[in-house]
Enzyme design. Structure first.
Site, PDB file in Angstrom:
ATOM      1  NE  ARG A 138      -3.677  -0.406   2.211  1.00  0.00           N
ATOM      2  CZ  ARG A 138      -4.714  -0.669   1.420  1.00  0.00           C
ATOM      3  NH1 ARG A 138      -5.192   0.277   0.645  1.00  0.00           N
ATOM      4  NH2 ARG A 138      -5.256  -1.859   1.417  1.00  0.00           N
TER       5      ARG A 138
ATOM      6  CB  THR B  47      -1.986   7.178  -3.242  1.00  0.00           C
ATOM      7  OG1 THR B  47      -1.406   5.864  -3.352  1.00  0.00           O
ATOM      8  CG2 THR B  47      -1.063   8.173  -3.943  1.00  0.00           C
TER       9      THR B  47
ATOM     10  CG  ASP C 203      -0.539  -9.861  10.064  1.00  0.00           C
ATOM     11  OD1 ASP C 203      -0.127 -10.820   9.374  1.00  0.00           O
ATOM     12  OD2 ASP C 203      -0.445  -8.680   9.706  1.00  0.00           O
TER      13      ASP C 203
ATOM     14  CG  ASP D 253       2.880 -10.777  11.462  1.00  0.00           C
ATOM     15  OD1 ASP D 253       3.741 -10.786  10.562  1.00  0.00           O
ATOM     16  OD2 ASP D 253       2.501  -9.734  12.019  1.00  0.00           O
TER      17      ASP D 253
END
Length: 209
Positions: free
Chosen positions: A104, A108, A200, A203
């Site tokens: 990402r 933006t 996560d 992870d």
């Protein structure tokens, strides 16, 4: 939500309960992700076309049904999607595997493609995109968009846990893509994590933080 299938099979739900547990080890978590993907693959491929073939058994000739030459590809979104690939390849040994890597952009906030490697005949294949979590939907939407830009026509999305926000965003961006999930959870928290979720997934699969 006509194109969304949430699995209620007892085996999947049992394994999902262990997957969510914060005390589940990396080894067991990794195995469970693969096992759940394998079980989900069974339903996600239910619409594969069949053709009749004649097979000679030790007793007599039998008319059987086999998959009618359908070409499939499994495309994990890196990195957590890798945890689902082995289970699916166990079920579909002839499937090719592509990879999509996204990050990402901090300014933006848009997904940026940093890795995109597909089988040369990807446009001739039905594609199942896999990622354990469908949270905001940003990565899945981008992955499907990149595949469509390459000319892929038939795409499904398989995730283990989905948030309503991600499902809504995905349906808005790609209403033609079927979504398969083992659970549809309650919401996203302020940090973009699915609640109750499982933390996560990347992870927990790879033992990182």
């Amino acid at each position: 939500m006509s194109n969304v299938m949430v699995f209620d099979h007892p085996l999947i739900q049992h394994k999902l309960s262990i997957l969510r547990d914060e005390h589940t080890s990396v080894k067991e978590f990794r195995e469970l992700v693969s096992e759940i993907a394998k079980l989900m693959c069974y339903e996600a491929t239910r619409d594969l076309p069949l053709e009749e073939v004649k097979v000679k058994t030790p007793v007599a000739e039998a008319v059987c049904r086999r998959i009618a030459g359908k070409k499939l590809a499994i495309v994990p979104i890196l990195r957590a999607g890798l945890g689902m690939v082995d289970g699916m390849v166990d079920m579909i040994p002839n499937a090719k595997v592509g990879h999509i890597g996204l990050f990402r952009d901090p300014e933006t906030l848009e997904p940026v493609k940093y890795y995109f490697k597909m089988p040369p005949d990807i446009t001739e294949r039905d594609v199942i995109v896999v990622d354990p979590m469908l949270a905001t939907g940003g990565s899945a939407i981008a992955a499907v968009s990149f595949l469509k830009e390459e000319g892929v026509k038939n795409i499904k999305l398989m995730c283990i846990i989905a948030a309503p926000e991600g499902v809504e965003a995905m349906q808005k961006a790609h209403p033609d893509v079927e979504i398969f999930a083992a659970a549809l959870d309650d919401h996203l928290n302020d940090h973009g994590y699915i609640v109750p979720g499982l933390g996560d997934a990347g992870d927990r699969i790879f033992g990182t933080k």
